[in-house]
Design a protein around this motif. Structure first.
Motif, PDB file in Angstrom:
ATOM      1  N   HIS A 166       0.817  -1.220   0.000  1.00 33.47           N
ATOM      2  CA  HIS A 166       0.000   0.000   0.000  1.00 33.47           C
ATOM      3  C   HIS A 166       0.846   1.264   0.000  1.00 33.47           C
ATOM      4  N   CYS A 176      -7.228   0.217  -5.523  1.00 37.11           N
ATOM      5  CA  CYS A 176      -6.629  -0.917  -4.807  1.00 37.11           C
ATOM      6  C   CYS A 176      -7.724  -1.685  -4.065  1.00 37.11           C
ATOM      7  N   CYS A 178      -7.781  -2.294  -1.154  1.00 35.91           N
ATOM      8  CA  CYS A 178      -7.942  -1.642   0.150  1.00 35.91           C
ATOM      9  C   CYS A 178      -8.879  -0.444   0.066  1.00 35.91           C
TER      10      CYS A 178
END
Ligand SMILES: [Zn+2]
Length: 319
Positions: A166, A176, A178
């Motif tokens: 990340h 992403c 995330c």
């Protein structure tokens, strides 16, 4: 009590267990599929069963082990043995006392750690990082995880260090898993690469990736599917892997500029398969961004293989 110890690598698809001596030499191993239904208690039961089988193979009872170490996904609290937010496991959005549950079931001490960190520490103690003072592990798989050893000691920060996947390699870049944008994992993680391949397919790009997937009886693009499609010369496969390598090179070089470690060890499902093959390209990409380019880190591929996570987890016991 024997000097043997247990190790469990809890993954999203499989549970790998080992029983090893203090020097990491293998006495027994067993593997189970990770339950896809139920909840944390069912996963813990499967872990117990697999560890019992590995212990039986080593002719030892679980309660005679010096202890058992567990490498777990999600937020694994080493002090309490509680694992939270292991979202690739069934019903594990909340918290579960994994260490305590397994300790009761197995009759021995159980220690819990982060899956990637323990795998990296295993490589440091027994594999590609032997004899070094510092290293950065980059675990290239479904996501991109990391582990750091500095001056011979693991660096976990306040618990969330080494999330190299990340680090941002492109501002406002690709989405992403995330939820943020432009992370290295958004380009190099297996899950993100699969999402990109599916978008390209929908746009009409020709690729054999999904034929290979079906032929191999899979419902997602596993690392073995990527490997077979690459071997067949599929152009999209090669271009997505090269794109992943470019961004891995950018992110790893940036991390190296900050840490200046002696070695970078590439592991994980994709790293194990493609690390050697693409190492020269990775080094070339890194070199463009390395500040101390005349003194680059040693570049290595993880050596402990499929059992590395479980063997690394067993090292939690001796601490
Ligand atoms: Zn991210």
């Amino acid at each position: 009590m024997s000097d043997l110890r247990g190790g469990i690598d809890l993954g999203g698809t499989k549970i790998q267990t080992v029983v090893v001596a203090a020097d990491g030499s293998l006495s027994g191993e067993a593997r189970r599929e990770t339950p896809t239904e139920g909840g944390p208690a069912d996963v813990a039961k499967a872990m117990e069963d697999a560890l019992r089988e590995a212990a039986a193979a080593a002719s030892v009872k679980p309660e005679e082990l010096r202890g058992v170490g567990v490498g777990s996904p999600g937020d694994a609290d080493g002090a309490t043995g509680i694992v939270s937010g292991a979202r690739n496991l069934p019903g594990w959005e909340g918290s579960f006392p994994l260490g305590e549950t397994l300790a009761k079931a197995l009759g021995t001490e159980v220690r819990v750690g982060n899956d990637v960190q323990v795998a990296v520490e295993g490589e440091y103690a027994l594999g590609a990082g032997r004899g070094l003072g510092s290293l950065l592990g980059v675990w290239w798989g479904t996501g991109v995880g990391g582990g750091i050893v500095l001056d011979g000691r693991p660096w976990v920060g306040r618990g969330a260090a080494a999330e190299i996947g990340h680090t941002v390699v492109k501002r406002n870049g690709a989405r992403c898993p995330c939820g943020r944008r432009g992370c290295m994992e958004a380009y190099a993680g297996r899950a993100a690469m699969e999402a990109k391949a599916r978008r390209d397919l929908a746009k009409g790009v020709e690729t054999d990736l999904f034929h290979v997937m079906k032929k191999r009886g899979k419902d997602r693009l596993t690392s073995s599917v990527w490997e077979h499609a690459l071997r067949e010369g599929d152009a999209l496969t090669e271009s997505l892997l090269r794109r992943a390598i470019r961004y891995l090179g950018t992110g790893i070089a940036s991390a190296q500029n900050l840490l200046d470690v002696e070695a970078v060890v590439i592991g994980g499902g994709l790293g194990g398969r493609f690390g050697d093959r693409f190492m020269e390209d990775l080094v070339g990409e890194m070199h463009k961004h390395l500040f101390a380019g005349d003194n680059p880190p040693q570049m290595k591929v993880a050596e402990l293989g499929d059992l590395g996570g479980a063997i690394g987890a067993s090292l939690l016991v001796s601490r």
